[in-house]
Every structure is written in C-alpha cells, then in structure tokens.
Design a protein around this motif. Structure first.
Motif, PDB file in Angstrom:
ATOM      1  N   ARG A  37       0.832  -1.205   0.000  1.00 27.81           N
ATOM      2  CA  ARG A  37       0.000   0.000   0.000  1.00 27.81           C
ATOM      3  C   ARG A  37       0.870   1.260   0.000  1.00 27.81           C
ATOM      4  O   ARG A  37       0.571   2.235  -0.685  1.00 27.81           O
ATOM      5  N   GLN A  38       1.957   1.226   0.751  1.00 28.74           N
ATOM      6  CA  GLN A  38       2.862   2.375   0.785  1.00 28.74           C
ATOM      7  C   GLN A  38       3.528   2.581  -0.578  1.00 28.74           C
ATOM      8  O   GLN A  38       3.751   3.723  -0.991  1.00 28.74           O
TER       9      GLN A  38
ATOM     10  N   GLN B  99       0.125   5.210  -0.175  1.00 32.22           N
ATOM     11  CA  GLN B  99      -0.747   5.265   0.990  1.00 32.22           C
ATOM     12  C   GLN B  99       0.075   5.408   2.273  1.00 32.22           C
ATOM     13  O   GLN B  99       1.231   5.002   2.319  1.00 32.22           O
TER      14      GLN B  99
END
Length: 149
Positions: A23-24, A28
């Motif tokens: 996600r990062q 995010q």
C-alpha cells in the motif's frame, strides 16, 4: 528457489506487513493495524485468494491477491489480479514470475475465462513482466471509476 502456497489465517501475521508495504508503494500512509484488519477479513470471509511466496528460510517475500468476478458475455468466472508485490530485496529473482505462474494454474483449475489486472502507467517493470507472461493491454474498452464516499 521460492515456494508458493495459498495463504490461510495462519499466515496473517506474515502477510500484514507485506500488504502494508504494498500500500505504501502506491502512496498510501503506513497503517499496519488497518492492513492487518483488511487481510484478516479477506481470509476469514474467503472473498479473495492470496498466494504467498516464501524463500528457503520460510520468510514471506511476496504475494498475489485475486478477487473473483464473472464475464456475462463469456458466461464464465474471471479473476482480478488486484495485488502483486515482492519485497524490494527479492526483486529480479523470479518471485513475481512464480506468483504469476501460480495464478495461471489456479485460473485454469477454476475454469476461468481470463485474469484481469491493472497497473500504474509509469510502472514499466511490471508492465514488461506482464507482457512477457502473456498479458495483453486492452484498447477496445474505456474503463471508468466512480469513487463512493
């Protein structure tokens, strides 16, 4: 050499940090608690299929997550390859290719019509991998999205 298996709830603590890193990668904020909760729901509800890749030391190094869908035209199941991620230190070692091969085997086993995926326009490495593995860019449809808040 990597080992690919279908994840179960027993793998939750290994998957959550990797999912959060994924996600990062897509911009995010870090949120391990929410990542843990999300993956736990997917595994408990059995509404996705997660394949995990482990190295010789049984360290989780990558994963692929599929969501089921259907083609009304083909009247068959399709799979959406929504997430594919390999830890940075293990890239260029065949992990993503092994995960994609497992996805292919699973799709054939479930008599699916196709596997669909999307990636960022700037993700050249992933696009090259997908094309090497037989994925073709679709140009005959415009895809739309509407965010529901």
């Amino acid at each position: 050499m990597v080992k690919i298996i279908q994840a179960t709830i027993d793998n939750l603590l290994q998957i959550s940090p990797l999912f959060d890193a994924y996600r990062q990668f897509y911009g995010q904020e870090e949120n391990l608690d929410l990542s843990h909760k999300f993956i736990k729901e997917r595994l408990v509800e059995a509404d996705s299929i997660i394949f995990i890749s482990m190295n010789e030391q049984n360290t989780l190094v990558g994963f692929a997550q599929l969501y089921p869908s259907f083609s009304s035209v083909a009247m068959k199941r399709t799979w959406i390859l929504n997430d594919l991620y390999v830890e940075h230190a293990f890239r260029q070692q065949g992990v993503a290719t092994a995960l994609l091969h497992q996805v292919d085997v699973f799709a054939k086993f479930t008599h699916a019509d196709s596997i669909k995926l999307s990636t960022e326009l700037s993700n050249g490495a992933a696009k090259a991998l997908y094309e090497r593995e037989g994925y073709r860019q679709l140009n005959q449809f415009d895809h739309y999205i509407k965010r529901v808040d």
